[in-house]
Design a protein around this motif. Structure first.
Motif, PDB file in Angstrom:
ATOM      1  N   ILE A  47       0.820  -1.209   0.000  1.00  0.00           N
ATOM      2  CA  ILE A  47       0.000   0.000   0.000  1.00  0.00           C
ATOM      3  C   ILE A  47       0.858   1.265   0.000  1.00  0.00           C
ATOM      4  O   ILE A  47       0.557   2.240  -0.691  1.00  0.00           O
ATOM      5  CB  ILE A  47      -0.931   0.017   1.240  1.00  0.00           C
ATOM      6  CG1 ILE A  47      -1.942  -1.131   1.169  1.00  0.00           C
ATOM      7  CG2 ILE A  47      -1.643   1.352   1.370  1.00  0.00           C
ATOM      8  CD1 ILE A  47      -2.722  -1.316   2.454  1.00  0.00           C
ATOM      9  N   LEU A  48       1.945   1.255   0.767  1.00  0.00           N
ATOM     10  CA  LEU A  48       2.724   2.469   1.034  1.00  0.00           C
ATOM     11  C   LEU A  48       3.234   3.209  -0.209  1.00  0.00           C
ATOM     12  O   LEU A  48       3.170   4.442  -0.250  1.00  0.00           O
ATOM     13  CB  LEU A  48       3.897   2.145   1.963  1.00  0.00           C
ATOM     14  CG  LEU A  48       3.581   2.128   3.451  1.00  0.00           C
ATOM     15  CD1 LEU A  48       4.755   1.581   4.259  1.00  0.00           C
ATOM     16  CD2 LEU A  48       3.231   3.544   3.920  1.00  0.00           C
ATOM     17  N   PRO A  49       3.762   2.537  -1.238  1.00  0.00           N
ATOM     18  CA  PRO A  49       4.343   3.289  -2.359  1.00  0.00           C
ATOM     19  C   PRO A  49       3.374   4.231  -3.065  1.00  0.00           C
ATOM     20  O   PRO A  49       3.794   5.240  -3.629  1.00  0.00           O
ATOM     21  CB  PRO A  49       4.824   2.174  -3.306  1.00  0.00           C
ATOM     22  CG  PRO A  49       5.073   1.003  -2.412  1.00  0.00           C
ATOM     23  CD  PRO A  49       4.001   1.082  -1.382  1.00  0.00           C
ATOM     24  N   THR A  50       2.087   3.923  -3.057  1.00  0.00           N
ATOM     25  CA  THR A  50       1.123   4.761  -3.763  1.00  0.00           C
ATOM     26  C   THR A  50       0.249   5.593  -2.820  1.00  0.00           C
ATOM     27  O   THR A  50      -0.561   6.396  -3.288  1.00  0.00           O
ATOM     28  CB  THR A  50       0.205   3.892  -4.642  1.00  0.00           C
ATOM     29  OG1 THR A  50      -0.457   2.915  -3.832  1.00  0.00           O
ATOM     30  CG2 THR A  50       1.008   3.202  -5.737  1.00  0.00           C
ATOM     31  N   ALA A  51       0.411   5.421  -1.524  1.00  0.00           N
ATOM     32  CA  ALA A  51      -0.428   6.145  -0.566  1.00  0.00           C
ATOM     33  C   ALA A  51       0.007   7.604  -0.476  1.00  0.00           C
ATOM     34  O   ALA A  51       1.195   7.908  -0.426  1.00  0.00           O
ATOM     35  CB  ALA A  51      -0.344   5.489   0.815  1.00  0.00           C
ATOM     36  N   VAL A  52      -0.955   8.522  -0.450  1.00  0.00           N
ATOM     37  CA  VAL A  52      -0.663   9.943  -0.326  1.00  0.00           C
ATOM     38  C   VAL A  52      -1.622  10.564   0.690  1.00  0.00           C
ATOM     39  O   VAL A  52      -2.646   9.985   1.050  1.00  0.00           O
ATOM     40  CB  VAL A  52      -0.803  10.671  -1.683  1.00  0.00           C
ATOM     41  CG1 VAL A  52       0.220  10.171  -2.678  1.00  0.00           C
ATOM     42  CG2 VAL A  52      -2.224  10.514  -2.240  1.00  0.00           C
ATOM     43  N   GLY A  53      -1.263  11.771   1.140  1.00  0.00           N
ATOM     44  CA  GLY A  53      -2.140  12.516   2.027  1.00  0.00           C
ATOM     45  C   GLY A  53      -2.399  11.811   3.345  1.00  0.00           C
ATOM     46  O   GLY A  53      -1.523  11.173   3.934  1.00  0.00           O
ATOM     47  N   ALA A  54      -3.646  11.932   3.814  1.00  0.00           N
ATOM     48  CA  ALA A  54      -4.025  11.335   5.095  1.00  0.00           C
ATOM     49  C   ALA A  54      -3.913   9.820   5.055  1.00  0.00           C
ATOM     50  O   ALA A  54      -3.612   9.182   6.071  1.00  0.00           O
ATOM     51  CB  ALA A  54      -5.449  11.751   5.465  1.00  0.00           C
ATOM     52  N   ASP A  55      -4.150   9.228   3.879  1.00  0.00           N
ATOM     53  CA  ASP A  55      -4.027   7.773   3.760  1.00  0.00           C
ATOM     54  C   ASP A  55      -2.593   7.318   3.992  1.00  0.00           C
ATOM     55  O   ASP A  55      -2.356   6.249   4.553  1.00  0.00           O
ATOM     56  CB  ASP A  55      -4.502   7.307   2.386  1.00  0.00           C
ATOM     57  CG  ASP A  55      -6.016   7.363   2.258  1.00  0.00           C
ATOM     58  OD1 ASP A  55      -6.700   7.110   3.267  1.00  0.00           O
ATOM     59  OD2 ASP A  55      -6.503   7.670   1.166  1.00  0.00           O
ATOM     60  N   ARG A  56      -1.633   8.126   3.554  1.00  0.00           N
ATOM     61  CA  ARG A  56      -0.231   7.783   3.793  1.00  0.00           C
ATOM     62  C   ARG A  56       0.092   7.859   5.287  1.00  0.00           C
ATOM     63  O   ARG A  56       0.804   7.017   5.816  1.00  0.00           O
ATOM     64  CB  ARG A  56       0.696   8.706   2.998  1.00  0.00           C
ATOM     65  CG  ARG A  56       2.171   8.399   3.237  1.00  0.00           C
ATOM     66  CD  ARG A  56       3.084   9.104   2.258  1.00  0.00           C
ATOM     67  NE  ARG A  56       4.491   8.850   2.570  1.00  0.00           N
ATOM     68  CZ  ARG A  56       5.134   7.748   2.273  1.00  0.00           C
ATOM     69  NH1 ARG A  56       4.499   6.765   1.645  1.00  0.00           N
ATOM     70  NH2 ARG A  56       6.406   7.593   2.591  1.00  0.00           N
ATOM     71  N   ALA A  57      -0.448   8.874   5.954  1.00  0.00           N
ATOM     72  CA  ALA A  57      -0.242   8.986   7.401  1.00  0.00           C
ATOM     73  C   ALA A  57      -0.804   7.758   8.112  1.00  0.00           C
ATOM     74  O   ALA A  57      -0.159   7.196   9.010  1.00  0.00           O
ATOM     75  CB  ALA A  57      -0.896  10.261   7.929  1.00  0.00           C
ATOM     76  N   ASP A  58      -2.008   7.328   7.697  1.00  0.00           N
ATOM     77  CA  ASP A  58      -2.615   6.127   8.293  1.00  0.00           C
ATOM     78  C   ASP A  58      -1.783   4.881   7.992  1.00  0.00           C
ATOM     79  O   ASP A  58      -1.573   4.033   8.863  1.00  0.00           O
ATOM     80  CB  ASP A  58      -4.035   5.932   7.755  1.00  0.00           C
ATOM     81  CG  ASP A  58      -5.036   6.821   8.464  1.00  0.00           C
ATOM     82  OD1 ASP A  58      -4.762   7.226   9.596  1.00  0.00           O
ATOM     83  OD2 ASP A  58      -6.086   7.112   7.863  1.00  0.00           O
ATOM     84  N   ALA A  59      -1.319   4.775   6.751  1.00  0.00           N
ATOM     85  CA  ALA A  59      -0.562   3.589   6.349  1.00  0.00           C
ATOM     86  C   ALA A  59       0.761   3.492   7.099  1.00  0.00           C
ATOM     87  O   ALA A  59       1.158   2.414   7.552  1.00  0.00           O
ATOM     88  CB  ALA A  59      -0.308   3.620   4.841  1.00  0.00           C
ATOM     89  N   LEU A  60       1.451   4.624   7.261  1.00  0.00           N
ATOM     90  CA  LEU A  60       2.729   4.618   7.991  1.00  0.00           C
ATOM     91  C   LEU A  60       2.511   4.299   9.460  1.00  0.00           C
ATOM     92  O   LEU A  60       3.301   3.569  10.074  1.00  0.00           O
ATOM     93  CB  LEU A  60       3.419   5.973   7.828  1.00  0.00           C
ATOM     94  CG  LEU A  60       4.075   6.224   6.464  1.00  0.00           C
ATOM     95  CD1 LEU A  60       4.408   7.696   6.285  1.00  0.00           C
ATOM     96  CD2 LEU A  60       5.338   5.375   6.325  1.00  0.00           C
ATOM     97  N   THR A  61       1.451   4.860  10.035  1.00  0.00           N
ATOM     98  CA  THR A  61       1.134   4.563  11.439  1.00  0.00           C
ATOM     99  C   THR A  61       0.830   3.086  11.615  1.00  0.00           C
ATOM    100  O   THR A  61       1.299   2.440  12.568  1.00  0.00           O
ATOM    101  CB  THR A  61      -0.054   5.422  11.917  1.00  0.00           C
ATOM    102  OG1 THR A  61       0.266   6.806  11.764  1.00  0.00           O
ATOM    103  CG2 THR A  61      -0.378   5.142  13.380  1.00  0.00           C
TER     104      THR A  61
END
Length: 509
Positions: free
Chosen positions: A33-47
């Motif tokens: 998921i992480l390589p394409t996640a941006v914005g708030a979704d990226r914050a959620d994915a990293l968390t």
């Protein structure tokens, strides 16, 4: 802009995998998921990825992932996510051996979550994970309060609460007491945990529990048996519970130490001791003293009273070490508060954010230039010192940039404490500080440098950033209206040159 419904559903599936104890699968999905996640979704994915790493104890990735998660979250702030992230950061700090940073993150997590008015599933997860972090750190009363908050919010939302049973919190509390000599208290809590399992079995909730919770229940039964109190559920062997499918490190620790407990309870002390010698378990799961305590119980079953006594004393010493760290942390916290208050009083001279460094509260470069220009305009001579932290990059690399910020704040407090009345301290940028000594000789400047170097090196950096000591190197340059150096820029360059020369010398100061 997020990455869409598909990724949101995938992130929810990651959480489902973690609840099911399928951490390796959760890791693979999050990495996809992480390589394409941006914005708030990226914050959620990293968390979420940080949670995965903690479950698998992949500590080599903690620092970079945590920094990236905080950076993404600052760009898309959400109190529930921030509180959740701080709870994970507390566990990372505990694994890193820094109780100070751990407590700092616990306090920030609780304060942030207490500001949230709108309740949702993320808030439930945040309070749940804060409870687990409290438990790992040994703050058992706080852990129980936090999990009670999670259950209350979940109930108000109509959510299932079986996954919030978390018997591991009470099991950790029980062994915490036993390791410190309160075996009666330990027995009482473990009996209550086993009774709770019996109630859940009778009500048909057993299949709804998380695998890690089932393993914790199994450990409660096995641990109770080591103390001569077989659990009331004769039809549920703890060995079965300890094998519930979960590939997290915590689950493996419960299984490994649970097998030791069963060997002790079934009077196979040699097997128990052999298992303890080869067991590789994390200190966070049940405390660093649990292995020593089980060692003592195994020797006791074998009739080796002297060996049992020695092992038990080791267990008590290891368990009490965290209490001593907390006392030290309290004293250091009060000292840091005094330093900070003094620092703020000095900073009040330079009103307005334009003249103050927001991280340390010290005057910034602009304030430094105004101060020095004023002295030079009045015809006063002064000495400027460039203070550079040695190997500061290692702190950020090993422990993350948040830890680096804490180091800079503490160094600022040290400067405030050791400088003389009338001296000026500023943060020039990065890990460089500048001190200005008015009407001071080179001999006095050398003495001030010695005091600064000694004070910085004498701080307990091991408790804040273990394995990365912090020290400082200083270079000096004079400024006067009729001398060769008349401006801050010229003085900084000259002093910086002297500082770099000092770094190349052995035992530089």
């Amino acid at each position: 802009m997020g990455v869409g419904v598909g990724s949101a559903a995938e992130l929810e599936h990651v959480r489902t995998l973690l609840l099911a104890g399928r951490c390796a699968e959760a890791s693979a999905l999050t990495r996809r998921i992480l390589p394409t996640a941006v914005g708030a979704d990226r914050a959620d994915a990293l968390t979420q990825y940080l949670a995965v790493l903690i479950n698998l104890r992949r500590s080599g990735e903690y620092s970079a992932t945590m920094d990236a998660a905080f950076e993404a979250t600052r760009a898309h702030p959400d109190p529930a996510r921030i509180g959740l992230l701080h709870s994970f950061a507390a566990v990372v700090a505990l694994h890193d051996g820094s109780l100070e940073r751990c407590v700092w993150h616990l306090v920030l997590s609780a304060r942030t979550l207490n500001t949230v008015d709108l309740t949702n599933a993320t808030l439930v997860r945040a309070w749940h994970n804060l409870a687990m972090a409290y438990s790992y750190a040994g703050f058992h009363g706080h852990a129980l309060s936090a999990i009670a908050r999670a259950r209350a919010i979940a109930s108000s939302l109509g959510m299932q609460t079986a996954h919030l049973a978390v018997p591991g919190i009470r099991v950790r509390h029980a062994v915490f007491l036993d390791q410190r000599g309160d075996t009666h208290g330990c027995t009482r809590i473990l009996r209550d945990v086993v009774y709770d399992l019996d109630l859940r079995r009778r009500s048909g909730e057993l299949s709804m529990l998380r695998p890690i919770s089932i393993r914790a229940y199994g450990y409660a039964i096995a641990r109770l048996a080591t103390l001569g109190h077989p659990g009331p559920m004769a039809d549920t062997h703890p060995g079965v519970l300890l094998r519930a499918h979960d590939d997290s490190v915590t689950a493996n620790d419960f299984a490994a130490l649970g097998a030791v407990c069963l060997a002790i309870a079934e009077r196979r002390p040699m097997e128990a001791l052999a298992r303890l010698e080869t067991a590789e378990v994390s200190d966070e799961t049940l405390g660093a003293a649990e292995g020593h305590r089980l060692n003592a119980l195994a020797h006791l079953v074998a009739g080796r009273t002297a060996d049992a006594y020695d092992a038990d004393r080791r267990a008590f010493r290891v368990a009490s070490a965290s209490d001593e760290k907390l006392r030290d942390l309290f004293v250091e916290g009060m000292a840091a508060r005094v330093d900070h208050e003094d620092l703020r009083r000095r900073a009040d001279w330079y009103a307005g954010a334009a003249h103050t460094d927001p991280l340390t509260g010290l005057p910034n470069r602009r304030a430094l230039e105004q101060y020095v220009n004023g002295l030079v305009a009045r015809g006063e001579s002064l000495v400027l010192g460039v203070c550079d932290l040695d190997d500061f990059k290692a702190v950020n690399t090993v422990h993350g940039h948040l830890s680096g910020d804490l180091v800079l704040q503490r160094v600022a407090g040290v400067f405030s404490r050791v400088m003389r009345r009338g001296d000026f301290v500023s943060r020039y940028g990065g890990d460089e500080f500048v001190v200005v000594l008015a009407t001071t000789s080179q001999e006095e400047a050398s003495e001030i440098a010695r005091r600064i170097v000694t004070a910085v090196s004498g701080e307990d950096w091991e408790s804040l950033v273990p394995g990365t000591p912090v020290s400082v190197t200083i270079g000096w340059a004079g400024i006067s209206e009729d001398g060769p150096i008349t401006t801050v820029t010229e003085a900084f360059m000259a002093a910086d040159h002297e500082m770099l020369k000092a770094k190349e010398m052995p035992c530089a100061s």
